[in-house]
Design an enzyme around this catalytic site. Structure first.
Site, PDB file in Angstrom:
ATOM      1  CD  GLU B 441      -2.793  -1.255   0.014  1.00 23.48           C
ATOM      2  OE1 GLU B 441      -2.983  -0.262  -0.693  1.00 23.48           O
ATOM      3  OE2 GLU B 441      -3.250  -2.385  -0.248  1.00 23.48           O
ATOM      4  N   GLY B 442       1.952   1.219  -0.711  1.00 25.93           N
ATOM      5  CA  GLY B 442       2.885   2.352  -0.741  1.00 25.93           C
ATOM      6  C   GLY B 442       3.942   2.163   0.326  1.00 25.93           C
TER       7      GLY B 442
END
Lengths: 593, 593
Positions: B441-442
């Protein structure tokens, strides 16, 4: 997918420029350690590691070791052939004593070989590493007969050695050992008990395994003062050196572990095994500590070794992987995106790794040279100082290099993004393998206690005061030197904080031992940060002298500046923490966590 | 060997005392969230996690997922039954919209359920977690038809959802996406391309899987401005909700990973699969971000969740394991040694964990409440502030809670000594599972860039200035309150440093973006440390009000004091580092690492 290339250039810098081993040619073993020979050893060691050991690293992780129903243990495919070749090429002999067939080269040099082997394949490197430790203990504590019987074969690696300390009920606290030794009429002992977490306790690499076992002779005093050390070979060795009966000991199981799968971690059962006392009765800990100190330095270097291989691969990845454009505008406009090395936060992780690794390597090898000087210097004063320095620095190297080594291996994984989490890229193995280094040979918490509780105070603090004086000397000599300014300033700040922390400990740790315990980890971290600052200052000095057309020296200075400006600030946090004392830490009742 | 018990008491404290959810009963969904109902939900959720999910945690790790030759994927034994029971009990519906069949309870409460599920079995928790994220994105960006077609079944968990972003050549940089979408006469699209690292891309838990896929419509602009979002179900859904043809998509392989083995990480091949546009053409990123923000908070909580379960087990171990005597003299003289919880350095690791976990939990749930207020408050000003706070805090929670969560899980492992490294004790799994939270998620580096590059500057810095003002308000109100003094002083110091760092960024990050990038990680850490200081100050205040006979509140205050005195000092190091700027970091040529 991952790769490993021994950092030969950096090791050459340490041996030739930084430690100047060539200046010690008056010492036994050093006369042969010419720069050419050192270069040749590093090159060859690097080649062996790259060609033979490294390709087995992921295989070892994948396959692990297997215990057969007869208690024998199979190491991963290829380990046996690699080990044979390792022994045939004489690698274990590099720093062993000539009277045992060794080359007698500097211990500091053997440290580089250990690092290389461990980077390429940590699980493999542990087999000869522990043999070396057991050999040193036997050489230090054993009788002439024992030395002659086991020395040459252990020195060469034909036989392996192990250390048997831990039992289910005792890890750190060896006073709780229950393994029994019953004296026999022939002077031997029957050893009975269970040891756990014995690295290389059983394997198929060597024809014999020489176990060093801590046990309690019947009727011995309770606790640590009743522990004796025994040599317990897997096969009894005849007077002519031939192998006789299988001893009454066996591997009862293998641990399933987070990492180092290629190394067999054994439950060892001693069922009335025949052993012989090493050294005096009830003085087993003394000899064991010989082995442990060397082993602890070795573990520190293992932490470094995993940071090194992880670093190399993160550099490759950062140069190869294309994602997004530089914040300063496209750097590789011909490509669909820039290589991620253009991004500052990726740089941060690379520079943090580089600054740690090179500083840590210098610190470990610098300390190892004191190991040589302690044994070999003709000067009594040098021998004493070297011994004391070794003792002082050992817990710092063990804990600081493994704590940070693990952190840095994690940074290298992080640079890989999602790829770092997959097995394919190797990073996750380096991280898993590295994790044990913070634990074994005394947890890092125990190292910190050893530092503040024993090493600092030894001989009235002579070693640490001498270290302070040495740093002050550097500061005094180079103050006003513009090129060295960041290093002099950094060292001033680091040393002042370490001294402050030391004073706090002396004032508060003696009256309430819990204060010393509460401060111990932060003190060790502060010590490590300061020691690396000193290493960087020394390396910067020699780099300024040597630099010419070779950008290597400019890069050294730059990396050192990075360390001082972007790593050293952590020292203040550790100092602030250590000064808070034990009160808040100890206040919560144990059943309210 | 390990155990898990949901930290219900601490969650009750947060909902009843700290956030006082009962004061928001004017908001839709909150009127039903009475303290009694919240208690019941927490108790039941904890019971389900302990009895059903946790026993499958090590099984999932051991077995992993298996891809059959037909491309189907088998999840570990027991996962399917557990998932069925999870759905039958209505757990996914807790915070879903009533019009989709949900209970509409507060998002903040659902965060606690997520934490509990993730602690007990992170790999399992990811399946409903991602479904929830995909559901929210479809609800936010989809047409009424799409919402009606997929909403109820995804809300209930009968169907799963996935997020398909990454491709081999692009992770962070989604502008590089190659997956193609070709418009068809009937308004649908044919999707062709390969996606990797798709969690739950294929599984045997649900009868349908609704894939959200980022792709480029033929002829779309290059880069991020040409990305559209599509809904691509595994089985085409008829207008009556029945399942029709199998879509042209399949799982091409599973990744072998460091952890979360129970979750299927799939290579997904779309071979002309039928999909439908979600929202507008080329605006896919906008909808995807709805999903990503929620997912990022969820990942932060995953980091916390692994710290929590690791902590619980380290407390048990520290109370059970007997090694050595206290430095202050024997504490359990009747035993062969004292439990290791008497040793200050073990306490340090326990208190560090406790102070982090409780502070982080408060921070995450406090932020989640803004998620509720943003949607549900009748007050426009509150809705706006809440939205901006959520946006500002999201990257901090994602990165700070996972960075520290991982560190703390490692401390819990460390307390276990050698046992922590063995599979038997479970700790090493918690550490391995946790490791991904710093990446997906990043990556945490991307979170830091999001914070300094986007969130800080948004609306002229309104959110961060409002946060400063809120902290100043606390300081002003409570200055002089003797009982709150350490908290007021800590907050003053933290807030001043964060403001200093913010000013530095504003002055130096705008003129040279690399300065912002170079400072980003340290700024985020400084922000996280400050936010937790504020949480502790607020918790101390309410604990002082509530305390009576219940030692729970005294322990809270004590833990908060520990945080301020022994964790917060790290802020200064981050501030010093961030102020060094980009120069040294960027100076080394890329080919000289």
């Amino acid at each position: 997918m991952p790769r490993y290339d021994a950092p030969v250039r950096d090791m050459q810098f340490i041996f030739h420029d930084f430690l100047s081993l060539q200046n010690y040619s008056n010492l036994p073993g050093f006369e042969e350690a010419t720069p050419d020979l050192i270069d040749a050893v590093l090159e060859e060691s690097g080649k062996f590691a790259k060609d033979v050991l490294f390709p087995l690293n992921s295989i070892g992780d994948e396959q692990g070791c297997v215990r057969n129903s007869d208690g024998s243990v199979k190491t991963p495919d290829g380990f046996k052939e690699a080990y044979n070749s390792f022994v045939e090429n004489g690698w274990p002999l590099v720093n062993k004593a000539p009277e045992m067939g060794g080359q007698g080269l500097p211990y500091a040099l053997s440290m580089a070989i250990s690092e290389i082997n461990s980077s390429a394949n940590m699980a493999f490197g542990m087999y000869p590493g522990l043999t070396s430790g057991a050999y040193e203990a036997l050489m230090a504590g054993g009788s002439d007969e024992q030395r002659a019987m086991y020395g040459p074969k252990m020195a060469s690696g034909e036989w392996a050695g192990t250390m048997n300390l831990t039992e289910p009920q005792c890890g750190t606290d060896l006073g709780l050992i229950k393994t029994k030794a019953v004296p026999q009429d022939d002077g031997s002992y029957k050893i009975t008990g269970q040891k756990i977490w014995i690295s290389g306790g059983e394997q198929d690499l060597t024809e014999n395994i020489i176990h060093l076992v801590l046990a309690r002779i019947e009727g011995a005093p309770e606790g640590i003062k009743g522990i004796s050390l025994f040599v317990v070979p897997k096969f009894i060795v005849g007077e002519d050196g031939s192998l006789g009966d299988r001893n009454e000991l066996s591997c009862g199981g293998l641990e399933e572990k987070m990492g180092i799968h290629g190394n067999a971690t054994c439950v060892m059962n001693y069922d009335g095994a025949t052993g012989w006392l090493v050294g005096e009765e009830n003085k087993g800990m003394r000899t064991m500590f010989v082995m442990m100190n060397e082993a602890r330095l070795g573990v520190g270097v293992q932490g470094l070794s995993q940071a090194e291989i992880a670093y190399q691969n993160s550099v490759d990845f950062a140069n190869d992987r294309l994602q997004s454009r530089s914040l300063a505008g496209p750097q590789a406009p011909e490509k669909p995106a820039d290589p991620i090395i253009v991004h500052p936060d990726v740089r941060r992780m690379l520079m943090d790794q580089k600054a740690f690794i090179e500083g840590a390597r210098a610190f470990a090898y610098w300390t190892a040279l004191f190991g040589d000087l302690h044994h070999k210097s003709p000067d009594e004063e040098v021998r004493q100082k070297s011994d004391e320095y070794m003792a002082l620095m050992t817990p710092v190297i063990k804990a600081f290099l493994t704590d940070r080594g693990y952190k840095m291996a994690n940074e290298a994984l992080q640079i890989h993004g999602g790829s770092g989490f997959t097995k394919e890229w190797g990073l996750e193995q380096f991280v898993r393998d590295c994790r044990i280094t913070l634990i074994y040979e005394g947890t890092n918490g125990i190292q910190a206690l050893d530092l503040v509780g024993r090493k600092l105070a030894a001989n009235g603090g002579r070693a640490v005061f001498s270290f302070f004086a040495e740093m002050d000397d550097f500061i005094g000599t180079h103050e006003g030197n513009a090129e060295l300014e960041p290093f002099v300033e950094g060292l001033k700040s680091a040393k002042a904080q370490l001294q402050d922390g030391t004073n706090w400990l002396m004032q508060n740790g003696m009256t309430d031992f819990n204060n010393a315990g509460a401060a111990s980890n932060d003190y060790l971290q502060l010590f490590g940060l300061t020691a690396l600052t000193y290493m960087w200052a020394l390396m910067a000095k020699v780099s300024l002298e040597k630099r010419g057309d070779d950008p290597f020296y400019d890069d050294k200075i730059l990396t050192g500046k990075y360390y001082v400006s972007r790593v050293l600030p952590e020292a203040a946090a550790h100092l602030a923490k250590l000064k808070t004392g034990a009160e808040l830490m100890m206040a919560l009742p144990a059943d309210r966590f």
